[in-house]
Design an enzyme around this catalytic site. Structure first.
Site, PDB file in Angstrom:
ATOM      1  N   LYS A 101      -2.566   5.621   4.497  1.00 17.96           N
ATOM      2  CA  LYS A 101      -4.026   5.608   3.897  1.00 17.96           C
ATOM      3  C   LYS A 101      -4.140   6.041   2.522  1.00 17.96           C
ATOM      4  O   LYS A 101      -4.242   6.996   2.201  1.00 17.96           O
ATOM      5  CB  LYS A 101      -4.854   6.762   5.047  1.00 17.96           C
ATOM      6  CG  LYS A 101      -6.342   6.524   5.032  1.00 17.96           C
ATOM      7  CD  LYS A 101      -6.982   7.378   3.712  1.00 17.96           C
ATOM      8  CE  LYS A 101      -8.563   7.040   3.881  1.00 17.96           C
ATOM      9  NZ  LYS A 101      -9.160   7.351   2.807  1.00 17.96           N
ATOM     10  N   ASP A 120       8.476  12.043  -5.055  1.00 23.42           N
ATOM     11  CA  ASP A 120       8.635  11.179  -6.337  1.00 23.42           C
ATOM     12  C   ASP A 120       9.213  12.256  -7.691  1.00 23.42           C
ATOM     13  O   ASP A 120       9.835  11.855  -8.368  1.00 23.42           O
ATOM     14  CB  ASP A 120       7.295  10.575  -6.992  1.00 23.42           C
ATOM     15  CG  ASP A 120       7.150   9.179  -6.064  1.00 23.42           C
ATOM     16  OD1 ASP A 120       7.730   9.095  -5.289  1.00 23.42           O
ATOM     17  OD2 ASP A 120       6.285   8.580  -6.334  1.00 23.42           O
ATOM     18  N   SER A 149      -3.691  10.015   4.068  1.00 25.82           N
ATOM     19  CA  SER A 149      -4.266  10.505   2.913  1.00 25.82           C
ATOM     20  C   SER A 149      -3.836  11.648   1.969  1.00 25.82           C
ATOM     21  O   SER A 149      -2.902  11.582   1.294  1.00 25.82           O
ATOM     22  CB  SER A 149      -5.922  10.664   3.244  1.00 25.82           C
ATOM     23  OG  SER A 149      -6.690  10.843   2.332  1.00 25.82           O
TER      24      SER A 149
END
Length: 545
Positions: free
Chosen positions: A314, A300, A289
């Site tokens: 998740k 990224d 999560s």
């Protein structure tokens, strides 16, 4: 049933913002109203006519929770007591005994007492089994017995517990417990700071910021952020933690849903602490999560090197909805996407197999995405590290030992056989490992691997069909072969298992802080992270700097 009605009817109505009700909406409304009426009449008929006295509240609680379980594991109903627990998890603060506790049949097992909190002050140790709280026998209390250990500050609670088969008593004095999101930080060497982030409560970003600033003031010029085993928490804390390392107005995560108002883009909003300091992040299969938002976003944005093993996956977003009578619904409203566009959700609960099990995306179907500097990353669930480390992957036999408490229970036995280690680091000898294997055998600790479960189910079916005597010789032969195989696996994975036993023992003697101090000098994943940070050529090559 009102929460379901609200989810399907009121939210679309508000989102539309129109007085006109389309045909599809009216059809949806009619179907919901129809099903509510059916359920209401059924519920009334059962409670009115059932042969024994029913508990309407208990029946409704089970009905709602069973209904929501068919959607995904994260869409859940909280009754009034559940709501209290949920708020504890989000704030990290509560009044209680300061210990991690789990239920095991007719007793509560102390998994880990936190240093200088009530359980620790009362002398409770990991492995103690609480059998009575006040006048209440745990065996007779079918509800959440841990609630008996909560109350107002300075409340005194008498408990009875088992330790190594002997019954003991003690008194707990409840106190405020503040569970730190950052339970530990320190310096690995002269220039490398180390920060452990264990969960994302409402103070997580503040605690990470304070740790980062103190480490920098103490001379740290590079940072290892440890997210291993972090199950997640509050979204805004994840964004603010990313913001410590990247400038304002960076997109950290987007959420996408079939409901327009749940489609959001979340950006950083504050001035960062340091956008240049080299950063390595550790993750594993239990990092989930919010942990995946932090690691995925900084990957990224080419801001950090990620090491470890693929994270949990998740990527479903929940929102809490207050209901009547102090109850609450936590409902999945959207999915998370990292800045490159990757969805981090591993399982597709909308499409399940014939057994009702959601499946992971096949590796052949992973989609490629690009980081800001053009590196290729993939979706398919979770965050795949830039550097994969075998040490963070767990073998099935080791997972079974953790699940069935084989390691935990052996550590308890070892602790009482060796009570005087003090500050010494417990080191497991070859003889100790032989003793561990014998302990598993003597105490008939099963591994419950898929093969073992399938074999037991076969015998159970054979007994039902009254052919168990016919297959008994073959069954015993297979069982013996399986036990031999498990012994082989215990030896094959000895290094991994011994490491986990040692870590459990360190917590017994020196609490969590002792374990993290041990990590600083001995953990192989941390050593690899430091190695990458020290080799700036490798670091910059990975991030295309």
């Amino acid at each position: 049933m009102y929460p379901y009605f609200k989810k399907k009817f009121i939210i679309p109505a508000v989102a539309s913002g129109l007085l006109f009700i389309g045909a599809s909406f009216k059809e949806d409304f009619f179907e919901i109203a129809k099903q509510i009426e059916i359920f209401t009449t059924l519920f009334k008929a059962v409670n009115t006519n059932y042969v024994d006295e029913t508990n309407p509240g208990d029946l409704m609680d089970k009905a709602i929770k069973s209904m929501l379980a068919s959607l995904d594991p994260y869409t859940v109903y909280f009754n009034e007591q559940d709501v209290v627990n949920f708020k504890i998890n989000n704030t990290g603060e509560y009044t209680g005994i300061g210990a991690l506790i789990s239920r095991k049949k007719d007793r509560l097992v102390v998994r880990e007492p936190y240093k200088n909190y009530p359980a620790d002050k009362a002398g409770l140790k990991a492995g103690d089994e609480i059998i009575q709280i006040g006048d209440v026998l745990i065996a007779d209390f079918k509800d959440d017995a841990s609630q008996l250990l909560k109350g107002t500050k300075n409340t005194k609670i008498q408990i009875k517990y088992l330790r190594q088969g002997k019954t003991n008593t003690t008194e707990l004095v409840l106190d405020e417990v503040d569970i730190k999101s950052v339970p530990f930080y320190g310096k690995i060497d002269d220039k490398t700071g180390y920060i452990v982030l264990s969960h994302f409560s409402r103070k997580a970003a503040l605690e990470v910021k304070e740790a980062l600033e103190k480490l920098k003031a103490d001379g740290a010029t590079q940072i290892v952020l440890d997210l291993r085993g972090n199950p997640g928490g509050l979204l805004n804390e994840a964004i603010d933690i990313c913001n410590l390392f990247v400038p304002k107005n960076e997109v950290i995560v987007t959420t996408k849903s079939r409901i327009e108002k749940h489609n959001n883009t979340y950006k950083t909003t504050k001035d960062p602490v340091d956008t240049e300091i080299p950063l390595a992040i550790l993750v594993n299969g239990r990092s989930a999560s919010a942990s995946e938002i932090v690691s995925g976003a900084l990957q990224d944005l080419d801001r950090a090197v990620i090491l470890g093993s693929r994270s949990f996956g998740k990527g479903l977003v929940q929102r809490s909805v207050d209901l009547t009578y102090g109850t609450q619904l936590k409902v999945t409203i959207s999915r998370y996407y990292t800045p490159s566009g990757r969805c981090i959700q591993a399982l597709d609960y909308a499409h399940k197999d014939k057994n009702g099990v959601a499946q992971k995306t096949d590796a052949k179907n992973f989609n490629a995405f690009k980081t800001r500097k053009g590196r290729t990353v993939y979706d398919g669930g979770g965050v795949l590290p830039d550097i994969e480390l075998d040490e963070t992957k767990m073998s099935p036999i080791t997972s079974a030992l953790l699940k069935n408490d084989g390691i935990f229970d052996y550590a308890t036995t070892y602790y009482y056989k060796n009570p005087n280690l003090g500050d010494k680091i417990p080191v497991l000898s070859d003889a100790d490992y032989v003793s561990f294997k014998q302990y598993l055998k003597t105490n008939k600790i099963t591994f419950d691997t898929e093969t073992e479960i399938a074999l037991k189910n076969t015998l159970a079916a054979a007994k039902t069909e009254k052919i168990d005597e016919t297959i008994a010789p073959e069954y015993q032969q297979l069982l013996a072969a399986l036990e031999k195989s498990e012994t082989t696996l215990l030896d094959k994975n000895q290094k991994e298992i011994r490491g986990l036993i040692q870590e459990e023992l360190i917590k017994r003697y020196q609490y969590q802080e002792g374990l993290y101090q041990f990590y600083l000098k001995n953990n192989s994943e941390i050593k690899k992270a430091v190695s990458v940070l020290n080799n700036q050529t490798e670091y910059k090559t990975i991030l295309k700097m």
